[in-house]
Motif scaffolding. Structure first.
Motif, mmCIF file in Angstrom:
data_model
loop_
_atom_site.group_PDB
_atom_site.id
_atom_site.type_symbol
_atom_site.label_atom_id
_atom_site.label_comp_id
_atom_site.label_asym_id
_atom_site.label_seq_id
_atom_site.Cartn_x
_atom_site.Cartn_y
_atom_site.Cartn_z
ATOM 1 N N ASP A 18 5.277 -18.501 -6.879
ATOM 2 C CA ASP A 18 5.691 -17.718 -8.052
ATOM 3 C C ASP A 18 4.775 -16.514 -8.255
ATOM 4 N N LYS A 19 3.469 -16.719 -8.063
ATOM 5 C CA LYS A 19 2.525 -15.611 -8.229
ATOM 6 C C LYS A 19 2.736 -14.530 -7.170
ATOM 7 N N ILE A 20 3.031 -14.959 -5.940
ATOM 8 C CA ILE A 20 3.321 -13.990 -4.871
ATOM 9 C C ILE A 20 4.591 -13.215 -5.196
ATOM 10 N N PHE A 21 5.596 -13.938 -5.685
ATOM 11 C CA PHE A 21 6.873 -13.316 -6.055
ATOM 12 C C PHE A 21 6.658 -12.256 -7.144
ATOM 13 N N VAL A 22 5.917 -12.631 -8.179
ATOM 14 C CA VAL A 22 5.641 -11.703 -9.274
ATOM 15 C C VAL A 22 4.825 -10.509 -8.785
ATOM 16 N N SER A 23 3.846 -10.758 -7.918
ATOM 17 C CA SER A 23 3.000 -9.685 -7.389
ATOM 18 C C SER A 23 3.826 -8.666 -6.602
ATOM 19 N N ILE A 24 4.743 -9.159 -5.774
ATOM 20 C CA ILE A 24 5.599 -8.264 -4.990
ATOM 21 C C ILE A 24 6.499 -7.442 -5.905
ATOM 22 N N ALA A 25 7.068 -8.095 -6.925
ATOM 23 C CA ALA A 25 7.946 -7.392 -7.860
ATOM 24 C C ALA A 25 7.181 -6.309 -8.617
ATOM 25 N N VAL A 26 5.972 -6.634 -9.077
ATOM 26 C CA VAL A 26 5.140 -5.653 -9.784
ATOM 27 C C VAL A 26 4.787 -4.495 -8.854
ATOM 28 N N PHE A 27 4.431 -4.820 -7.612
ATOM 29 C CA PHE A 27 4.086 -3.779 -6.641
ATOM 30 C C PHE A 27 5.264 -2.828 -6.401
ATOM 31 N N LEU A 28 6.462 -3.383 -6.260
ATOM 32 C CA LEU A 28 7.646 -2.552 -6.011
ATOM 33 C C LEU A 28 7.942 -1.627 -7.184
ATOM 34 N N ILE A 29 7.777 -2.137 -8.393
ATOM 35 C CA ILE A 29 8.008 -1.303 -9.577
ATOM 36 C C ILE A 29 7.025 -0.137 -9.612
ATOM 37 N N ILE A 30 5.736 -0.459 -9.430
ATOM 38 C CA ILE A 30 4.708 0.584 -9.471
ATOM 39 C C ILE A 30 4.877 1.561 -8.309
ATOM 40 N N TYR A 31 5.196 1.027 -7.128
ATOM 41 C CA TYR A 31 5.384 1.884 -5.952
ATOM 42 C C TYR A 31 6.530 2.866 -6.159
ATOM 43 N N ALA A 32 7.640 2.371 -6.705
ATOM 44 C CA ALA A 32 8.815 3.227 -6.905
ATOM 45 C C ALA A 32 8.507 4.371 -7.859
ATOM 46 N N TRP A 33 7.773 4.084 -8.943
ATOM 47 C CA TRP A 33 7.484 5.118 -9.926
ATOM 48 C C TRP A 33 6.426 6.105 -9.427
ATOM 49 N N ILE A 34 5.412 5.597 -8.732
ATOM 50 C CA ILE A 34 4.397 6.516 -8.189
ATOM 51 C C ILE A 34 5.000 7.386 -7.089
ATOM 52 N N ASN A 35 5.860 6.773 -6.268
ATOM 53 C CA ASN A 35 6.507 7.530 -5.195
ATOM 54 C C ASN A 35 7.419 8.623 -5.745
ATOM 55 N N PHE A 36 7.860 8.434 -6.988
ATOM 56 C CA PHE A 36 8.720 9.431 -7.614
ATOM 57 C C PHE A 36 7.952 10.737 -7.856
ATOM 58 N N PHE A 37 6.614 10.608 -8.040
ATOM 59 C CA PHE A 37 5.792 11.778 -8.341
ATOM 60 C C PHE A 37 4.874 12.164 -7.171
ATOM 61 N N VAL A 38 4.439 11.185 -6.388
ATOM 62 C CA VAL A 38 3.551 11.445 -5.252
ATOM 63 C C VAL A 38 4.348 11.244 -3.970
ATOM 64 N N ARG A 39 4.427 12.273 -3.154
ATOM 65 C CA ARG A 39 5.301 12.225 -1.987
ATOM 66 C C ARG A 39 4.626 11.647 -0.738
ATOM 67 N N ASP A 40 3.286 11.537 -0.751
ATOM 68 C CA ASP A 40 2.572 10.984 0.407
ATOM 69 C C ASP A 40 2.670 9.455 0.371
ATOM 70 N N LEU A 41 3.257 8.852 1.418
ATOM 71 C CA LEU A 41 3.524 7.411 1.420
ATOM 72 C C LEU A 41 2.252 6.578 1.458
#
Length: 252
Positions: free
Chosen positions: A11-34
């Motif tokens: 469950d903790k791994i699942f939550v961690s991945i979901a949190v990472f994807l949310i943060i990644y999507a929003w940061i990627n929206f403003f920062v173009r370097d992968l």
């Protein structure tokens, strides 16, 4: 490692991945370097998950303590309500004689009002009218009473309302005398908003929310200017996280 610990880790791994994807999507929206986006997202997601579970564990400890106390109070009060009036009065006067000997002077009376779900001002007035004038102190045992209820309706009389919480703490617990729990043969459960909400965030629904949110999040990365994908993908991933953490902070 027990099965529970393995499930908790997943469950903790699942939550961690979901949190990472949310943060990644929003940061990627403003920062173009992968690479930069990945590193920043990793740091922020680690911090968010750490704080999230820190507060969850802290709240769980508090909830479990409060829940145990509340269950004990409700259980003892239910057993008390199932007793006959004679048994109730005998129990109360046994406690008074044990803990409060100074009250046994013939000027204190105990009135039972457990047949009224929530004592109102009118209920209180009706009860007081039936009490003999010789009593100076009137203790009314009730389930609960309405807020802002006035107790100064009779001059020279001391009126004390004892709800189920005071009954447990000031009588049963202090005197270490409790009603017979063998009288309890059923429990009445009323559906609450919290239970309905918990059903909405059942753990098995997390996968559906997660995969739908994952598709939308990846769509937002490919098509970064479409707000629909990133917003609704974020919402679905948050729902997936809630499916995993909501039962932890609202255990029945």
């Amino acid at each position: 490692m027990s099965r529970f610990k393995i499930v908790n880790l997943i469950d903790k791994i699942f939550v961690s991945i979901a949190v990472f994807l949310i943060i990644y999507a929003w940061i990627n929206f403003f920062v173009r370097d992968l690479i930069t986006t990945f590193i920043i997202s990793l740091v922020f997601s680690f911090a968010v998950v750490f704080l999230l579970y820190f507060f969850i564990n802290k709240k769980q400890t508090k909830i479990s303590t409060n829940k145990k106390n509340l269950e004990d109070i409700n259980e003892k009060h239910l057993a008390f309500r199932l007793m006959s009036n004679e048994e109730k009065l005998r129990l109360i006067y046994d406690i008074i004689s044990t803990q409060y000997e100074k009250k046994l002077d013939g000027k204190t009376t105990v009135i039972l009002a457990t047949h009224i779900e929530k004592l109102s001002q009118n209920d209180l007035i009706n009860i007081i009218c039936e009490v003999d004038e010789k009593f100076d102190t009137i203790e009314i045992i009730c389930n609960e009473y309405q807020p802002n209820i006035r107790l100064d309706i009779l001059s020279g009389k001391k009126i004390k309302l004892v709800d189920k919480n005071k009954l447990y703490k000031d009588y049963f617990e202090k005197a270490n005398i409790f009603p017979d729990l063998n009288k309890i043969n059923t429990k009445i459960n009323k559906p609450t908003f919290k239970e309905i909400l918990k059903n909405f965030f059942l753990p098995h629904k997390a996968k559906s929310y997660f995969f739908c949110g994952l598709i939308l999040i990846f769509s937002s990365i490919i098509l970064p200017y479409h707000y629909y994908y990133i917003i609704f993908g974020t919402v679905l991933l948050i729902f997936a996280i809630l499916c995993k953490i909501y039962p932890l902070i609202h255990r029945d």
